[in-house]
Design a protein around this motif. Structure first.
Motif, short mmCIF file in Angstrom:
data_model
loop_
_atom_site.label_atom_id
_atom_site.label_comp_id
_atom_site.label_asym_id
_atom_site.label_seq_id
_atom_site.Cartn_x
_atom_site.Cartn_y
_atom_site.Cartn_z
N THR A 117 0.79 -1.18 -0.10
CA THR A 117 -0.46 0.49 0.26
C THR A 117 0.88 0.93 -0.34
OG1 THR A 117 -2.00 -1.44 1.16
CG2 THR A 117 -2.20 1.20 1.35
N ARG A 118 0.49 2.19 -1.12
CA ARG A 118 1.74 3.52 -1.30
C ARG A 118 1.11 4.39 -0.45
NH1 ARG A 118 4.15 4.07 -7.71
NH2 ARG A 118 3.69 6.26 -6.38
N SER A 119 2.08 4.68 0.54
CA SER A 119 1.77 6.19 1.50
C SER A 119 1.24 7.12 0.31
CB SER A 119 3.15 5.52 2.24
OG SER A 119 4.54 6.39 1.47
N LEU A 122 -1.83 5.97 -1.85
CA LEU A 122 -3.20 4.89 -1.48
C LEU A 122 -3.68 4.27 -1.79
CD1 LEU A 122 -4.52 7.36 2.02
CD2 LEU A 122 -2.12 5.92 1.97
N VAL A 123 -2.78 3.44 -2.77
CA VAL A 123 -3.03 2.78 -3.10
C VAL A 123 -2.29 0.96 -3.90
CG1 VAL A 123 -4.13 4.45 -5.45
CG2 VAL A 123 -2.12 3.12 -5.59
N GLU A 124 -3.04 0.22 -4.09
CA GLU A 124 -1.82 -1.77 -4.28
C GLU A 124 -0.99 -1.29 -5.33
OE1 GLU A 124 -1.96 -3.23 -0.66
OE2 GLU A 124 -3.02 -1.42 -0.35
N THR A 202 1.13 -6.97 1.23
CA THR A 202 -0.10 -7.89 1.62
C THR A 202 -0.02 -9.16 0.13
OG1 THR A 202 -1.21 -6.08 2.25
CG2 THR A 202 -2.25 -8.33 2.07
N VAL A 216 -8.83 -6.45 -4.17
CA VAL A 216 -8.40 -5.22 -3.51
C VAL A 216 -9.76 -4.46 -3.80
CG1 VAL A 216 -6.93 -3.18 -4.43
CG2 VAL A 216 -6.56 -5.58 -4.68
N ARG A 221 -9.74 -0.57 -1.43
CA ARG A 221 -8.05 0.05 -2.12
C ARG A 221 -8.81 -0.27 -3.55
NH1 ARG A 221 -5.78 2.89 1.39
NH2 ARG A 221 -5.00 1.70 3.34
N TYR A 224 -2.97 0.08 -8.33
CA TYR A 224 -1.99 1.08 -9.43
C TYR A 224 -2.49 1.26 -10.71
CZ TYR A 224 1.81 4.55 -9.92
OH TYR A 224 2.89 5.71 -10.40
#
Length: 240
Positions: A117-119, A122-124, A202, A216, A221, A224
């Motif tokens: 999960t990108r900070s 906020l996507v996978e 994850t 996802v 979520r 990306y």
């Protein structure tokens, strides 16, 4: 249509097409504008305020993952054409090389893929990142994976899937991301935890891209968009 070209009509995308009224939006953040760079660049970015302040374009172009041209001013041009954005929201002008390790565990119905999960958005996404100066891409793949998930695959030899421009949300006409994507195959999942730029790490079901995106989404979520083609290429390799 991808995010890079979303604001540019297809018939005007190519740099060879004349477009006198083209007015791209400047996406340069405050820390990369000339006034700020005069006091020092962030540790992740070069100090050149414009491409005219870069003096090694011959070397950069000769080592590029994806070939690109310079315009009449000597500024680099996005290989896929106009983006509707100008300026720089990346560390370097021109190509920013990245490494994306796609880690897959198991086979068939039990196949899973490791995403973070990108900070920032906020996507996978695939756990990956930029190649550091002088760093071989294989080291980038191992380093980024270890930093963002705690998984150390330094003893594994990956399968290189491709080298291509990715649809990164920070890209502009004069700065973009080109990635080496590599597939790591494991017999079973291993322990992983988000760190560095990752809020979480994850394992997700990976029977198909649709299955992955649906699972996802069910978890609240989204996948990306820039990494969808890379993940599909991994699936194509696994199911051919």
């Amino acid at each position: 249509m991808n995010a890079i070209t979303a604001t540019v009509p297809a018939e005007l995308r190519d740099w060879s097409v004349d477009w006198p009224d083209y007015s791209p939006v400047d996406v340069t953040p405050p820390e990369l504008r000339p006034a700020a760079l005069a006091h020092g660049a962030p540790d992740w970015a070069e100090a050149a305020p414009t491409p005219a302040d870069v003096h090694d374009w011959d070397r950069r172009r000769s080592s590029a993952l994806v070939p690109y041209e310079l315009d009449a001013r000597g500024w680099p041009l996005h290989p896929q054409g106009r983006t509707g954005r100008t300026g720089r929201n990346l560390g370097r002008w021109g190509e920013n090389a990245a490494g994306d390790p796609i880690v897959v565990a198991g086979t068939g119905r039990n196949r899973q893929v490791l995403l973070i999960t990108r900070s920032d958005i906020l996507v996978e996404a695939i756990p990956g990142g930029m190649v550091e100066p002088g760093e071989p891409v294989p080291m980038t793949l191992v380093r980024e994976l270890r930093e963002e998930t705690g998984v150390d695959l330094s003893s594994h030899r990956p399968i290189i899937l491709g080298r291509e421009v990715v649809d990164d949300w920070r890209a502009s006409d004069h700065a973009w991301v080109a990635s080496t994507s590599a597939l790591y195959l494991l017999p079973a999942t291993v322990s992983a935890a988000g760190a560095d730029d990752a809020l979480a790490a994850t394992w997700w079901p990976f029977g198909s891209l649709d299955q992955l995106a649906t699972t996802v989404a069910a978890a609240g979520r989204s996948l990306y968009p820039a990494h969808r083609p890379l993940l599909q290429r991994a699936l194509d390799h696994l199911t051919r």
